[in-house]
Structure formats: C-alpha cells, structure tokens
Scaffold this motif. Structure first.
Motif, short mmCIF file in Angstrom:
data_model
loop_
_atom_site.label_atom_id
_atom_site.label_comp_id
_atom_site.label_asym_id
_atom_site.label_seq_id
_atom_site.Cartn_x
_atom_site.Cartn_y
_atom_site.Cartn_z
N SER A 172 -19.39 0.45 5.31
CA SER A 172 -18.21 0.23 4.54
C SER A 172 -17.43 -0.92 5.15
CB SER A 172 -17.11 1.42 4.49
OG SER A 172 -17.87 2.59 3.66
N ARG A 173 -17.08 -1.68 4.26
CA ARG A 173 -16.26 -2.89 4.44
C ARG A 173 -15.00 -3.04 3.85
NH1 ARG A 173 -18.62 -5.83 8.08
NH2 ARG A 173 -17.67 -7.81 7.63
N GLN A 174 -14.83 -2.22 2.96
CA GLN A 174 -13.38 -2.12 2.23
C GLN A 174 -12.98 -0.56 2.27
OE1 GLN A 174 -14.90 -3.69 -1.52
NE2 GLN A 174 -13.82 -5.43 -1.21
N ALA A 175 -11.73 -0.40 2.74
CA ALA A 175 -11.06 0.78 2.72
C ALA A 175 -9.72 0.91 2.02
CB ALA A 175 -11.00 1.34 3.93
N VAL A 176 -9.79 1.51 1.07
CA VAL A 176 -8.40 1.83 0.44
C VAL A 176 -7.72 3.23 0.99
CG1 VAL A 176 -7.12 2.53 -1.67
CG2 VAL A 176 -9.16 1.04 -1.95
N ASP A 232 3.78 17.77 2.10
CA ASP A 232 4.35 18.47 1.03
C ASP A 232 5.02 17.40 -0.21
OD1 ASP A 232 3.10 21.04 1.53
OD2 ASP A 232 4.98 21.50 2.79
N SER A 233 4.78 16.16 0.27
CA SER A 233 5.38 14.99 -0.52
C SER A 233 4.50 14.52 -1.52
CB SER A 233 5.87 14.16 0.58
OG SER A 233 6.37 12.73 -0.42
N PRO A 234 4.98 14.21 -2.83
CA PRO A 234 4.13 13.31 -3.96
C PRO A 234 4.21 11.77 -3.47
CG PRO A 234 6.07 13.89 -4.73
CD PRO A 234 6.17 14.43 -3.28
N ASP A 235 5.07 11.21 -2.49
CA ASP A 235 5.06 10.04 -2.23
C ASP A 235 4.20 9.43 -1.20
OD1 ASP A 235 7.25 9.81 -4.14
OD2 ASP A 235 8.40 10.82 -2.43
N SER A 236 3.82 8.09 -1.60
CA SER A 236 2.69 7.63 -0.75
C SER A 236 2.52 6.11 -0.59
CB SER A 236 1.09 8.17 -0.94
OG SER A 236 0.68 8.09 -2.22
N LEU A 237 1.70 5.41 0.06
CA LEU A 237 1.55 4.13 0.08
C LEU A 237 -0.02 3.78 0.12
CD1 LEU A 237 2.77 1.16 0.67
CD2 LEU A 237 2.45 1.65 2.85
N VAL A 238 -0.41 3.11 -0.87
CA VAL A 238 -1.76 2.48 -0.88
C VAL A 238 -1.83 1.32 -0.13
CG1 VAL A 238 -3.63 1.97 -2.37
CG2 VAL A 238 -2.46 3.80 -2.98
N VAL A 239 -2.85 1.05 0.78
CA VAL A 239 -2.98 0.00 1.57
C VAL A 239 -4.68 -0.48 1.41
CG1 VAL A 239 -2.91 -1.35 3.62
CG2 VAL A 239 -1.34 0.46 3.03
N LEU A 240 -5.02 -1.66 1.12
CA LEU A 240 -6.27 -2.07 0.99
C LEU A 240 -6.59 -2.60 2.14
CD1 LEU A 240 -9.10 -2.69 -0.24
CD2 LEU A 240 -7.70 -4.62 -1.38
N TYR A 241 -7.51 -2.46 2.84
CA TYR A 241 -7.91 -2.98 4.05
C TYR A 241 -9.56 -3.59 3.90
CZ TYR A 241 -4.57 -0.76 6.91
OH TYR A 241 -3.22 -0.30 7.25
N GLU A 242 -9.75 -4.73 4.55
CA GLU A 242 -11.23 -5.23 4.49
C GLU A 242 -11.55 -5.66 5.72
OE1 GLU A 242 -12.24 -7.68 0.69
OE2 GLU A 242 -9.97 -7.93 0.67
N THR A 255 -11.31 -6.40 -6.74
CA THR A 255 -11.77 -6.51 -5.28
C THR A 255 -12.76 -5.77 -4.76
OG1 THR A 255 -9.45 -7.36 -4.73
CG2 THR A 255 -10.66 -6.64 -2.89
N LEU A 256 -12.77 -4.59 -5.14
CA LEU A 256 -13.68 -3.63 -4.72
C LEU A 256 -15.07 -3.92 -5.13
CD1 LEU A 256 -11.70 -0.12 -5.14
CD2 LEU A 256 -11.93 -1.50 -2.83
N ASP A 257 -15.90 -3.97 -4.06
CA ASP A 257 -17.44 -4.52 -4.16
C ASP A 257 -18.47 -3.53 -3.76
OD1 ASP A 257 -19.89 -5.92 -4.40
OD2 ASP A 257 -18.90 -7.84 -3.41
N PRO A 258 -19.08 -3.08 -4.77
CA PRO A 258 -20.14 -2.08 -4.31
C PRO A 258 -20.99 -2.59 -3.31
CG PRO A 258 -20.17 -2.39 -6.76
CD PRO A 258 -19.12 -3.70 -6.22
N ALA A 259 -21.40 -3.63 -3.14
CA ALA A 259 -21.96 -4.24 -1.96
C ALA A 259 -21.36 -4.10 -0.53
CB ALA A 259 -22.19 -5.66 -2.21
N ASP A 260 -19.99 -3.67 -0.70
CA ASP A 260 -19.27 -3.37 0.62
C ASP A 260 -18.92 -1.97 0.92
OD1 ASP A 260 -19.11 -6.02 1.31
OD2 ASP A 260 -17.23 -6.55 -0.11
#
Length: 184
Positions: free
Chosen positions: A9-13, A21-31, A165-170
């Motif tokens: 894996s070269r990409q991680a969300v 117990d919280s519905p609040d979050s943060l999404v971060v894209l790492y490459e 951005t998300l690439d199956p090759a990664d």
C-alpha cells in the motif's frame, strides 16, 4: 494499526474518530513517498452515530475499526475522474433513498470500504461473504452533517479529491477507528 497496512500500500485514507462513542472524525489522506508517509489532504468527517466498534453488527450504528482495502467506487452522478473502477448507476443509488429525503445526495459519489463485501463488484452489491448479521454496505460518501449508520462521510471536495487520487496500482486502504485505538 499501521502495522496492519500491507507493505504494497502506498495510499492510506486514515479516519480518526474523536472518541469511541462519537460520530465526529477527521479524514486524512496519506501517500507513501519513499519510505515515509506524507499527509496530502484532510477533511472534517462523520462516522457511525454511536461511534466505533471492533465487532460491527448490522444496524449497531457503529463504524468498524480496522484496515480495509479500497477497490471500487461509484455513485448516482457520472464519474468525476476516478482512478478506482467507477460504477455509475443513478437508479441503484437513488433506490436506497427517497428523493425528498435530506440525505438524497449522500450517494452522489461513494468509495466502497471492503468490509464484508466482494471486491470487483458495484458498491451497491449486497452480497455479504461473512453473513448479513455482520453488516456491510459501508462506504466513504458525501457528508450530510451528522453521524451515519456505519459509513464515513466526507465533504464533496474531499470525495472528488479521493476519487481522483486513489490509484489501484498503489493498493489504497482505509485505516479507521477512534484515536485511542488507532494509537494503541
């Protein structure tokens, strides 16, 4: 959790829930660049209304904690330039919601999280290899401002960025859970 990310894996969300117990979050894209993971984007997000679980069950309103691959996308709107295989079907997604519903556009764009689903099929395929009671149909999809049944929601700009951005090759994955479990 990072130890569970496959070496290929070269990409991680990464979805960081505020609390268990919280519905609040943060999404971060790492490459991955060389041997280091670099943050390349982030967006406010929401997860399951009741928070997170390591034993997701149908209708528990909690998002599953874990590392899951991302292989398929789709939506009720035409492909915005997705690198993942994109399944456009305005009828399949629209059938899940009443057009008058406040959530009618949630599924304009989705990325299927490979939790209890077959890879290589449309996100809206309801086959559940581990059984219906383990839930499924868990996606990254458009944010509607509050918690979900188990999905993770992202603003439209974030969804378009992820799709382009998300690439199956990664071999992209999603790493998700509350902060305490992600740090453990």
């Amino acid at each position: 959790m990072w130890q569970q990310v496959p070496a290929s894996s070269r990409q991680a969300v990464v979805v960081y829930g505020d609390r268990r117990d919280s519905p609040d979050s943060l999404v971060v894209l790492y490459e991955k660049q060389g041997t280091a993971w670099k943050k390349t984007g982030s967006w406010p997000a929401h997860n399951g209304r009741m928070g997170w679980t390591t034993d997701h069950q149908l209708e528990d309103e909690r998002s599953p904690v874990g590392v899951f691959s991302l292989t398929d996308a789709g939506g009720s709107l035409k492909d915005p330039g997705s690198r993942l295989r994109y399944w456009y079907d305005d009828n399949a997604y629209a059938a899940t919601l009443n057009p008058e519903d406040a959530h009618a556009h949630d599924f304009d764009y989705v990325i299927a999280i490979n939790y209890n689903r077959l890879r290589g099929v449309p996100p809206f395929d309801w086959t559940r290899p581990e059984g219906v009671e383990k839930g499924g149909g868990i996606w990254l999809h458009l944010d509607h401002g509050d918690g979900t049944s188990a999905c993770v929601t992202v603003p439209e700009s974030g969804m378009k960025t992820l799709l382009r951005t998300l690439d199956p090759a990664d071999h992209p994955v999603v790493v998700m859970g509350d902060r305490a479990r992600l740090k453990a």
